[in-house]
Design a protein around this motif. Sequence first.
Motif, mmCIF file in Angstrom:
data_model
loop_
_atom_site.group_PDB
_atom_site.id
_atom_site.type_symbol
_atom_site.label_atom_id
_atom_site.label_comp_id
_atom_site.label_asym_id
_atom_site.label_seq_id
_atom_site.Cartn_x
_atom_site.Cartn_y
_atom_site.Cartn_z
ATOM 1 N N ALA A 272 -39.822 -32.661 -5.149
ATOM 2 C CA ALA A 272 -39.823 -33.946 -4.450
ATOM 3 C C ALA A 272 -38.458 -34.221 -3.832
ATOM 4 O O ALA A 272 -38.356 -34.724 -2.703
ATOM 5 C CB ALA A 272 -40.212 -35.065 -5.415
ATOM 6 N N TRP A 273 -37.392 -33.907 -4.573
ATOM 7 C CA TRP A 273 -36.039 -34.086 -4.029
ATOM 8 C C TRP A 273 -35.880 -33.295 -2.741
ATOM 9 O O TRP A 273 -35.344 -33.797 -1.746
ATOM 10 C CB TRP A 273 -35.007 -33.647 -5.062
ATOM 11 C CG TRP A 273 -33.588 -33.837 -4.604
ATOM 12 C CD1 TRP A 273 -32.829 -34.963 -4.749
ATOM 13 C CD2 TRP A 273 -32.764 -32.880 -3.929
ATOM 14 N NE1 TRP A 273 -31.575 -34.762 -4.205
ATOM 15 C CE2 TRP A 273 -31.507 -33.492 -3.702
ATOM 16 C CE3 TRP A 273 -32.955 -31.575 -3.501
ATOM 17 C CZ2 TRP A 273 -30.468 -32.836 -3.048
ATOM 18 C CZ3 TRP A 273 -31.912 -30.901 -2.845
ATOM 19 C CH2 TRP A 273 -30.682 -31.530 -2.628
ATOM 20 N N LEU A 274 -36.376 -32.063 -2.737
ATOM 21 C CA LEU A 274 -36.278 -31.232 -1.539
ATOM 22 C C LEU A 274 -37.060 -31.833 -0.381
ATOM 23 O O LEU A 274 -36.573 -31.900 0.756
ATOM 24 C CB LEU A 274 -36.813 -29.825 -1.828
ATOM 25 C CG LEU A 274 -35.881 -28.828 -2.482
ATOM 26 C CD1 LEU A 274 -36.613 -27.507 -2.716
ATOM 27 C CD2 LEU A 274 -34.639 -28.593 -1.632
ATOM 28 N N ALA B 99 -29.202 -24.554 -2.392
ATOM 29 C CA ALA B 99 -29.498 -23.330 -1.640
ATOM 30 C C ALA B 99 -30.843 -23.456 -0.934
ATOM 31 O O ALA B 99 -30.993 -23.045 0.226
ATOM 32 C CB ALA B 99 -29.511 -22.130 -2.586
ATOM 33 N N ALA B 100 -31.820 -24.035 -1.624
ATOM 34 C CA ALA B 100 -33.140 -24.243 -1.017
ATOM 35 C C ALA B 100 -33.043 -25.212 0.158
ATOM 36 O O ALA B 100 -33.675 -25.000 1.205
ATOM 37 C CB ALA B 100 -34.111 -24.775 -2.066
ATOM 38 N N LEU B 101 -32.245 -26.263 -0.003
ATOM 39 C CA LEU B 101 -32.063 -27.224 1.078
ATOM 40 C C LEU B 101 -31.435 -26.556 2.294
ATOM 41 O O LEU B 101 -31.790 -26.866 3.445
ATOM 42 C CB LEU B 101 -31.193 -28.390 0.595
ATOM 43 C CG LEU B 101 -30.968 -29.536 1.589
ATOM 44 C CD1 LEU B 101 -32.299 -30.179 1.976
ATOM 45 C CD2 LEU B 101 -30.033 -30.575 0.987
ATOM 46 N N PRO C 113 -42.280 -15.771 7.545
ATOM 47 C CA PRO C 113 -41.425 -15.436 6.397
ATOM 48 C C PRO C 113 -41.223 -16.629 5.481
ATOM 49 O O PRO C 113 -41.091 -17.768 5.940
ATOM 50 C CB PRO C 113 -40.108 -15.014 7.061
ATOM 51 C CG PRO C 113 -40.504 -14.560 8.429
ATOM 52 C CD PRO C 113 -41.633 -15.458 8.835
ATOM 53 N N VAL C 114 -41.223 -16.369 4.182
ATOM 54 C CA VAL C 114 -41.044 -17.424 3.180
ATOM 55 C C VAL C 114 -39.929 -17.003 2.234
ATOM 56 O O VAL C 114 -39.990 -15.920 1.636
ATOM 57 C CB VAL C 114 -42.333 -17.664 2.368
ATOM 58 C CG1 VAL C 114 -42.112 -18.785 1.346
ATOM 59 C CG2 VAL C 114 -43.500 -17.995 3.288
ATOM 60 N N ALA C 115 -38.910 -17.829 2.088
ATOM 61 C CA ALA C 115 -37.792 -17.528 1.200
ATOM 62 C C ALA C 115 -38.058 -18.101 -0.186
ATOM 63 O O ALA C 115 -38.571 -19.213 -0.322
ATOM 64 C CB ALA C 115 -36.499 -18.111 1.757
ATOM 65 N N PHE C 116 -37.723 -17.325 -1.208
ATOM 66 C CA PHE C 116 -37.782 -17.772 -2.594
ATOM 67 C C PHE C 116 -36.406 -17.562 -3.219
ATOM 68 O O PHE C 116 -35.623 -16.717 -2.769
ATOM 69 C CB PHE C 116 -38.805 -16.959 -3.390
ATOM 70 C CG PHE C 116 -40.225 -17.435 -3.261
ATOM 71 C CD1 PHE C 116 -40.746 -18.372 -4.148
ATOM 72 C CD2 PHE C 116 -41.044 -16.946 -2.256
ATOM 73 C CE1 PHE C 116 -42.053 -18.804 -4.033
ATOM 74 C CE2 PHE C 116 -42.350 -17.375 -2.134
ATOM 75 C CZ PHE C 116 -42.859 -18.308 -3.025
ATOM 76 N N LEU C 117 -36.121 -18.306 -4.278
ATOM 77 C CA LEU C 117 -34.915 -18.061 -5.045
ATOM 78 C C LEU C 117 -35.127 -16.866 -5.954
ATOM 79 O O LEU C 117 -36.230 -16.645 -6.464
ATOM 80 C CB LEU C 117 -34.549 -19.288 -5.884
ATOM 81 C CG LEU C 117 -34.260 -20.584 -5.126
ATOM 82 C CD1 LEU C 117 -33.869 -21.681 -6.117
ATOM 83 C CD2 LEU C 117 -33.179 -20.387 -4.082
ATOM 84 N N GLY D 200 -40.377 -21.289 -0.550
ATOM 85 C CA GLY D 200 -41.388 -21.324 -1.591
ATOM 86 C C GLY D 200 -40.808 -21.772 -2.918
ATOM 87 O O GLY D 200 -39.692 -21.369 -3.290
ATOM 88 N N ILE D 201 -41.546 -22.608 -3.642
ATOM 89 C CA ILE D 201 -41.057 -23.136 -4.910
ATOM 90 C C ILE D 201 -42.218 -23.287 -5.883
ATOM 91 O O ILE D 201 -43.359 -23.519 -5.480
ATOM 92 C CB ILE D 201 -40.351 -24.498 -4.697
ATOM 93 C CG1 ILE D 201 -39.657 -24.971 -5.970
ATOM 94 C CG2 ILE D 201 -41.326 -25.553 -4.195
ATOM 95 C CD1 ILE D 201 -38.769 -26.205 -5.755
ATOM 96 N N TYR D 202 -41.911 -23.157 -7.164
ATOM 97 C CA TYR D 202 -42.895 -23.360 -8.226
ATOM 98 C C TYR D 202 -42.513 -24.637 -8.981
ATOM 99 O O TYR D 202 -41.602 -24.604 -9.812
ATOM 100 C CB TYR D 202 -42.903 -22.175 -9.185
ATOM 101 C CG TYR D 202 -43.110 -20.851 -8.497
ATOM 102 C CD1 TYR D 202 -44.304 -20.562 -7.854
ATOM 103 C CD2 TYR D 202 -42.101 -19.884 -8.483
ATOM 104 C CE1 TYR D 202 -44.501 -19.345 -7.209
ATOM 105 C CE2 TYR D 202 -42.278 -18.678 -7.852
ATOM 106 C CZ TYR D 202 -43.481 -18.406 -7.213
ATOM 107 O OH TYR D 202 -43.664 -17.205 -6.576
#
Length: 229
Positions: free
Chosen positions: A135-137, A102-104, A56-60, A114-116
């Motif tokens: 990069a911060w993440l 939220a991603a963190l 599973p991959v979470a996206f915003l 997942g991020i773009y």
Amino acid sequence: MFAVVARSVLAPLARLVYRPVVEGRENVPRRGPVILASNHLSFIDSVVIPLVAPRPVAFLAKAEYFTGTGLKGRLSRAFFSAIDAVAVERGTHRAAQASLDAALGVLNEGRAFGIYPEGTRSLDGRLYRGRTGVAWLALTSGALVVPVALAGTEQIQPVGSRLPRVRRITVRFGEPLDFSDRAAALAGGTAASGPVRRAVTDEIMDAIHALSDQTRAAAYNEPPKSAAA
């Protein structure tokens, strides 16, 4: 329950209909926090990646997708919950940091996110400059980064279309990138955070480009004024 149906029924059905070419699934770690950093060509990208990834991959996703009323609202809420989407508010600098937080949180739970890095989908097919949130993440969470390249998703649901079309797509997962050395340098005070985040982001974008072979754009991808408004 709907999430189980989505992965056990919808994923095989989508593969049968669209017959995607998927390369490098073995590069995605099966456990632990991982960031899937992808190019962005279509709204459907956030559905394609979770359906073909080995976990599973979470996206915003915009909070509006979770707050609608009536049958349409319930279906939207059920669908985005099924694909592990995380509801966030959009539109301000404070909202941008809240999105990263939220991603963190997802990564701190040992999940895949997942991020773009381009920020918004490319309307001309070029690969734009990455924003440093990825990069911060990576540096904050310590998660590996798996570069991802999508091809053909813009043909499934072009900008302005309401219903998806049947088109062949390709999804490539690259080898994981480990930035623990850069994180250690930051923690030890031997490197400045800004240049490190920029260098890490550029390295991620280089890896995405190597997989996608898109034409590079030196600028950031800014959303159309109508969308920004």
